[in-house]
Design an enzyme around this catalytic site. Structure first.
Site, short mmCIF file in Angstrom:
data_model
loop_
_atom_site.label_atom_id
_atom_site.label_comp_id
_atom_site.label_asym_id
_atom_site.label_seq_id
_atom_site.Cartn_x
_atom_site.Cartn_y
_atom_site.Cartn_z
N ILE A 32 0.87 -1.18 0.00
CA ILE A 32 0.00 0.00 0.00
C ILE A 32 0.90 1.22 0.00
O ILE A 32 1.98 1.21 0.60
CB ILE A 32 -0.94 0.01 1.23
CG1 ILE A 32 -1.83 1.26 1.23
CG2 ILE A 32 -0.16 -0.11 2.52
CD1 ILE A 32 -2.89 1.25 2.34
N GLU B 264 2.75 -6.90 6.70
CA GLU B 264 4.12 -6.89 7.19
C GLU B 264 4.68 -5.49 7.00
O GLU B 264 4.57 -4.91 5.92
CB GLU B 264 4.97 -7.93 6.44
CG GLU B 264 4.58 -9.35 6.80
CD GLU B 264 4.96 -10.34 5.71
OE1 GLU B 264 5.34 -9.88 4.61
OE2 GLU B 264 4.86 -11.55 5.96
N ASN C 186 9.84 1.60 10.25
CA ASN C 186 8.86 2.52 9.66
C ASN C 186 7.84 2.93 10.72
O ASN C 186 6.72 2.41 10.76
CB ASN C 186 8.19 1.86 8.46
CG ASN C 186 7.42 2.85 7.61
OD1 ASN C 186 7.11 3.96 8.04
ND2 ASN C 186 7.11 2.47 6.39
N TYR D 262 -1.16 1.90 11.01
CA TYR D 262 -1.85 0.62 11.08
C TYR D 262 -2.41 0.36 12.47
O TYR D 262 -3.51 -0.20 12.61
CB TYR D 262 -0.91 -0.51 10.64
CG TYR D 262 -0.39 -0.32 9.23
CD1 TYR D 262 -1.24 0.14 8.22
CD2 TYR D 262 0.94 -0.56 8.92
CE1 TYR D 262 -0.77 0.34 6.93
CE2 TYR D 262 1.42 -0.37 7.63
CZ TYR D 262 0.56 0.10 6.65
OH TYR D 262 1.03 0.30 5.38
#
Length: 350
Positions: A275, A309, A314, A321
């Site tokens: 994404i 994953e 990051n 998320y």
């Protein structure tokens, strides 16, 4: 040596092709916004009739500048560098502006940083953000040349008569700073944005249109992926994944594609393969809109849980998320090609 120079860091957009120190072609336009739409056509114009494969390096401004603008130029530069397998040289915005100055002697580059601060660099030093009074206190005695968007304000506040205002261009110009990058030693890693302060405000959300797509969009998906990631995938990789089968969706703002998501499902388990949000549209709700829509679609197809994953380094992605309901389920050490670990996250869909 052929070099392509790019700048989108401030209120102008420019591109230039240099052959050693000779400017072969250049394009420059003043603009407050619209850099993302303007840059690619500029590059096409300056490269007209000249194959991209003849380029030997890319140069790009890294900031400080506008948050979105800096990322637009860096994204294109890094994408081109990766696809052409050539070095990408970053140059900070103030050093790029110094290429516009004429004459000899000390040179101060000062740009408006808002909130009564300035970005300042004396004689090519690393840029720093500071109050104008602090900058004036650091200036040497004797004539000092001054250039940059805060040049007039600094001279007016100084009370000095030995500050010489340079009036060429207070913004980076690709055709001028490109020569400074011809023989700069490339870093091991691609250049990163140089941000010296946090953004003043959160950008407004975009009016998005979400569209499912298939194999016909492989080239567009690859282009978006390369804009978002240093190791972007090519169209062949997307065609292979779409044949798994996987499901792809693109987010569009107006006529501009600004994001994408690729998922696959096996029985009641789903996985987000990749994404991304185009640098020009980051922090404006694109990824969240794609995720929310995909969760609804997956539930409708009987999925009970969804996995993703994420690189352990990051932090921004991990925070995003977590904010939409993912929790950490495991760790895969050395999962990525660069040796980084991957955190496995899961979100229940029921």
């Amino acid at each position: 040596m052929k070099l392509l120079a790019l700048d989108t860091s401030m209120s102008a957009c420019s591109a230039a092709l240099l052959d050693d120190t000779t400017v072969v072609a250049e394009d420059y336009a003043v603009m407050e916004r619209g850099h993302a739409e303007a840059l690619a056509p500029m590059v096409q114009r300056v490269m007209a009739g000249i194959p991209f494969s003849s380029l030997q390096r890319i140069a790009v401004t890294t900031g400080p500048g506008t948050f979105t603008g800096v990322r637009i130029g860096l994204s294109m530069a890094r994408g081109l560098g990766l696809s052409l397998k050539i070095p990408v040289i970053g140059i900070d915005t103030l050093r790029a502006i110094s290429a516009n100055a004429q004459g000899d002697g000390p040179l101060l580059v000062v740009n408006d940083a808002r909130k009564d601060d300035i970005y300042a660099a004396l004689n090519g030093a690393v840029p720093a953000v500071m109050a104008m009074a602090d900058c004036l206190a650091l200036l040497p005695q004797g004539p000092v040349r001054v250039i940059g968007t805060a040049g007039d304000a600094l001279i007016a506040a100084s009370g000095r008569n030995d500050l010489i205002r340079i009036r060429t261009n207070d913004l980076p110009v690709a055709a001028r700073f490109g020569a400074h990058c011809l023989y700069t030693q490339p870093e091991d890693a691609p250049p990163e944005p140089l941000y010296l302060r946090a953004p003043d405000a959160k950008p407004q959300a975009l009016d998005l249109r979400l569209m499912s797509c298939g194999d016909e969009a492989a080239e567009l998906l690859a282009e978006l992926h390369r804009a978002c990631f240093a190791d972007g995938w090519d169209a062949a990789a997307f065609r292979k994944m779409l044949a798994m089968p996987a499901t792809a969706m693109i987010a569009q703002a107006g006529s501009m594609p600004v994001g994408f998501i690729l998922t696959r499902q096996a029985a009641d388990e789903a996985e987000i393969i990749t994404i991304g949000t185009h640098p020009s549209a980051q922090r404006r709700g694109v990824a969240r809109a794609l995720l929310d829509h995909q969760f609804t679609e997956l539930r409708g197809r009987g999925a009970v849980q969804c996995f993703i994953e994420v690189a352990a380094e990051n932090e921004a992605a991990l925070a995003l998320y977590a904010s939409v309901g993912f929790t950490q389920e495991g760790l895969r050490r050395g999962y990525y090609a660069n040796g980084d670990d991957a955190i496995v996250m899961r979100r229940m869909l029921t």
